[in-house]
Scaffold this motif. Structure first.
Motif, PDB file in Angstrom:
ATOM      1  N   ASN A 147       0.829  -1.202   0.000  1.00 26.78           N
ATOM      2  CA  ASN A 147       0.000   0.000   0.000  1.00 26.78           C
ATOM      3  C   ASN A 147       0.865   1.254   0.000  1.00 26.78           C
ATOM      4  O   ASN A 147       0.395   2.336  -0.323  1.00 26.78           O
ATOM      5  N   ASP A 148       2.115   1.107   0.409  1.00 24.74           N
ATOM      6  CA  ASP A 148       3.062   2.210   0.386  1.00 24.74           C
ATOM      7  C   ASP A 148       3.866   2.087  -0.902  1.00 24.74           C
ATOM      8  O   ASP A 148       3.905   1.045  -1.528  1.00 24.74           O
ATOM      9  N   CYS A 149       4.522   3.139  -1.283  1.00 24.44           N
ATOM     10  CA  CYS A 149       5.315   3.093  -2.507  1.00 24.44           C
ATOM     11  C   CYS A 149       6.752   2.741  -2.131  1.00 24.44           C
ATOM     12  O   CYS A 149       7.630   3.600  -2.024  1.00 24.44           O
ATOM     13  N   LEU A 150       6.966   1.449  -1.882  1.00 17.46           N
ATOM     14  CA  LEU A 150       8.266   0.963  -1.438  1.00 17.46           C
ATOM     15  C   LEU A 150       8.811  -0.061  -2.414  1.00 17.46           C
ATOM     16  O   LEU A 150       8.070  -0.637  -3.200  1.00 17.46           O
ATOM     17  N   TRP A 151      10.104  -0.292  -2.323  1.00 14.92           N
ATOM     18  CA  TRP A 151      10.718  -1.435  -2.970  1.00 14.92           C
ATOM     19  C   TRP A 151      11.712  -2.028  -2.003  1.00 14.92           C
ATOM     20  O   TRP A 151      12.064  -1.414  -0.992  1.00 14.92           O
ATOM     21  N   PHE A 152      12.119  -3.247  -2.262  1.00 12.96           N
ATOM     22  CA  PHE A 152      13.034  -3.975  -1.378  1.00 12.96           C
ATOM     23  C   PHE A 152      14.429  -3.882  -1.981  1.00 12.96           C
ATOM     24  O   PHE A 152      14.609  -4.111  -3.177  1.00 12.96           O
ATOM     25  N   ALA A 153      15.415  -3.533  -1.156  1.00 14.01           N
ATOM     26  CA  ALA A 153      16.781  -3.321  -1.637  1.00 14.01           C
ATOM     27  C   ALA A 153      17.754  -4.246  -0.916  1.00 14.01           C
ATOM     28  O   ALA A 153      17.629  -4.486   0.286  1.00 14.01           O
ATOM     29  N   VAL A 154      18.723  -4.763  -1.684  1.00 11.15           N
ATOM     30  CA  VAL A 154      19.765  -5.636  -1.147  1.00 11.15           C
ATOM     31  C   VAL A 154      21.093  -5.197  -1.753  1.00 11.15           C
ATOM     32  O   VAL A 154      21.200  -5.062  -2.974  1.00 11.15           O
ATOM     33  N   THR A 155      22.092  -4.984  -0.903  1.00 12.82           N
ATOM     34  CA  THR A 155      23.429  -4.646  -1.396  1.00 12.82           C
ATOM     35  C   THR A 155      24.305  -5.882  -1.349  1.00 12.82           C
ATOM     36  O   THR A 155      24.334  -6.602  -0.345  1.00 12.82           O
ATOM     37  N   LEU A 156      25.010  -6.107  -2.462  1.00 12.46           N
ATOM     38  CA  LEU A 156      25.915  -7.246  -2.587  1.00 12.46           C
ATOM     39  C   LEU A 156      27.359  -6.763  -2.535  1.00 12.46           C
ATOM     40  O   LEU A 156      27.701  -5.727  -3.112  1.00 12.46           O
ATOM     41  N   SER A 157      28.198  -7.531  -1.870  1.00 13.70           N
ATOM     42  CA  SER A 157      29.619  -7.221  -1.797  1.00 13.70           C
ATOM     43  C   SER A 157      30.284  -7.504  -3.143  1.00 13.70           C
ATOM     44  O   SER A 157      29.675  -8.113  -4.035  1.00 13.70           O
ATOM     45  N   ALA A 158      31.538  -7.101  -3.258  1.00 12.89           N
ATOM     46  CA  ALA A 158      32.303  -7.385  -4.476  1.00 12.89           C
ATOM     47  C   ALA A 158      32.421  -8.893  -4.697  1.00 12.89           C
ATOM     48  O   ALA A 158      32.559  -9.350  -5.830  1.00 12.89           O
ATOM     49  N   GLU A 159      32.339  -9.665  -3.633  1.00 12.29           N
ATOM     50  CA  GLU A 159      32.422 -11.128  -3.711  1.00 12.29           C
ATOM     51  C   GLU A 159      31.069 -11.761  -4.022  1.00 12.29           C
ATOM     52  O   GLU A 159      30.958 -12.987  -4.124  1.00 12.29           O
ATOM     53  N   GLY A 160      30.005 -10.955  -4.143  1.00  8.67           N
ATOM     54  CA  GLY A 160      28.689 -11.481  -4.491  1.00  8.67           C
ATOM     55  C   GLY A 160      27.908 -12.041  -3.324  1.00  8.67           C
ATOM     56  O   GLY A 160      27.114 -12.964  -3.492  1.00  8.67           O
ATOM     57  N   ARG A 161      28.101 -11.457  -2.140  1.00  5.68           N
ATOM     58  CA  ARG A 161      27.346 -11.889  -0.952  1.00  5.68           C
ATOM     59  C   ARG A 161      26.549 -10.712  -0.406  1.00  5.68           C
ATOM     60  O   ARG A 161      26.981  -9.564  -0.470  1.00  5.68           O
ATOM     61  N   VAL A 162      25.371 -11.020   0.161  1.00  4.60           N
ATOM     62  CA  VAL A 162      24.498  -9.992   0.728  1.00  4.60           C
ATOM     63  C   VAL A 162      25.188  -9.337   1.923  1.00  4.60           C
ATOM     64  O   VAL A 162      25.757 -10.017   2.772  1.00  4.60           O
ATOM     65  N   LEU A 163      25.126  -8.008   1.947  1.00  2.00           N
ATOM     66  CA  LEU A 163      25.661  -7.223   3.059  1.00  2.00           C
ATOM     67  C   LEU A 163      24.503  -6.703   3.913  1.00  2.00           C
ATOM     68  O   LEU A 163      23.621  -6.012   3.408  1.00  2.00           O
ATOM     69  N   ASN A 164      24.477  -7.060   5.178  1.00  2.00           N
ATOM     70  CA  ASN A 164      23.497  -6.528   6.134  1.00  2.00           C
ATOM     71  C   ASN A 164      22.042  -6.839   5.780  1.00  2.00           C
ATOM     72  O   ASN A 164      21.157  -6.027   6.030  1.00  2.00           O
ATOM     73  N   GLY A 165      21.783  -7.976   5.189  1.00  2.00           N
ATOM     74  CA  GLY A 165      20.405  -8.341   4.856  1.00  2.00           C
ATOM     75  C   GLY A 165      19.822  -7.421   3.814  1.00  2.00           C
ATOM     76  O   GLY A 165      20.525  -6.953   2.926  1.00  2.00           O
ATOM     77  N   GLY A 166      18.549  -7.142   3.895  1.00  2.00           N
ATOM     78  CA  GLY A 166      17.885  -6.253   2.949  1.00  2.00           C
ATOM     79  C   GLY A 166      17.039  -5.252   3.692  1.00  2.00           C
ATOM     80  O   GLY A 166      16.902  -5.325   4.910  1.00  2.00           O
ATOM     81  N   GLY A 167      16.477  -4.310   2.964  1.00  2.00           N
ATOM     82  CA  GLY A 167      15.638  -3.309   3.602  1.00  2.00           C
ATOM     83  C   GLY A 167      14.660  -2.694   2.626  1.00  2.00           C
ATOM     84  O   GLY A 167      14.815  -2.790   1.411  1.00  2.00           O
ATOM     85  N   HIS A 168      13.657  -2.048   3.182  1.00  2.00           N
ATOM     86  CA  HIS A 168      12.634  -1.391   2.375  1.00  2.00           C
ATOM     87  C   HIS A 168      13.008   0.077   2.202  1.00  2.00           C
ATOM     88  O   HIS A 168      13.467   0.718   3.132  1.00  2.00           O
ATOM     89  N   MET A 169      12.788   0.582   0.991  1.00  2.00           N
ATOM     90  CA  MET A 169      13.089   1.975   0.678  1.00  2.00           C
ATOM     91  C   MET A 169      11.956   2.555  -0.165  1.00  2.00           C
ATOM     92  O   MET A 169      11.208   1.802  -0.791  1.00  2.00           O
ATOM     93  N   ILE A 170      11.887   3.878  -0.207  1.00  2.00           N
ATOM     94  CA  ILE A 170      10.907   4.539  -1.074  1.00  2.00           C
ATOM     95  C   ILE A 170      11.298   4.278  -2.520  1.00  2.00           C
ATOM     96  O   ILE A 170      12.448   4.450  -2.909  1.00  2.00           O
ATOM     97  N   ASP A 171      10.338   3.852  -3.321  1.00  2.00           N
ATOM     98  CA  ASP A 171      10.559   3.607  -4.745  1.00  2.00           C
ATOM     99  C   ASP A 171      10.652   4.958  -5.452  1.00  2.00           C
ATOM    100  O   ASP A 171       9.732   5.766  -5.360  1.00  2.00           O
TER     101      ASP A 171
END
Length: 169
Positions: free
Chosen positions: A133-157
């Motif tokens: 219902n909110d205008c969000l998207w889910f974001a995930v940052t990957l390290s240079a080695e291709g692994r998730v850093l600090n899980g994921g989070g919701h951000m304003i789209d």
């Protein structure tokens, strides 16, 4: 007084019921267990991804992006028949994104992202739009080695800030 309340209730039902039915119908996927890959593709279109699962079975991805807000994953058994399917862009699947998760496992879990953005130190952030219902998207940052850093989070789209954003959704 009582008759006016009944009329208001009926009117509200007449207005909201068709919208609710349309929403449910739009979310329904015409699948059943035992369908072949060809039958699934005939109903859903060509897959946008194909993943080998750790068990050796196959997962087909049906992403509806980049502006779409659903991704269906369909698991096929060793004989190529549908076992199970799920719409994976939801909080239950996002909760499985944990620190250190490898890129390939992330793709098997959520499918291709709507957007990939390079970051400093050879990192990359991936974004998925999803039903909210909110205008969000889910974001995930990957390290240079291709692994998730600090899980994921919701951000304003950022599409919500664009002119005529309702037309894009």
């Amino acid at each position: 007084m009582q008759a006016a309340k009944k009329t208001q209730t009926r009117l509200a039902l007449l207005i909201t019921l068709p919208a609710g039915l349309a929403l449910v119908a739009g979310c329904a996927v015409p699948l059943q267990a035992g369908l072949s890959e060809a039958e699934v593709a005939a109903r859903m279109g060509p897959p946008t991804g194909r993943y080998v699962m750790p068990s050796g079975t196959t997962r087909l991805e049906f992403a509806r992006g980049p502006m779409g807000r659903t991704t269906w994953m369909v698991d096929l058994d060793a004989a190529g028949r549908t076992q199970q399917w799920a719409q994976v862009l939801d909080d239950a699947h996002f909760a499985q994104v944990v620190d250190g998760l490898p890129r390939d496992d992330l793709l098997r879990l959520l499918g291709r992202p709507a957007r990939r953005a390079p970051e400093w130190q050879n990192r990359e952030t991936w974004y998925w739009r999803y039903q909210t219902n909110d205008c969000l998207w889910f974001a995930v940052t990957l390290s240079a080695e291709g692994r998730v850093l600090n899980g994921g989070g919701h951000m304003i789209d950022p599409a919500c800030d664009a002119p005529n954003d309702r037309a894009r959704q």
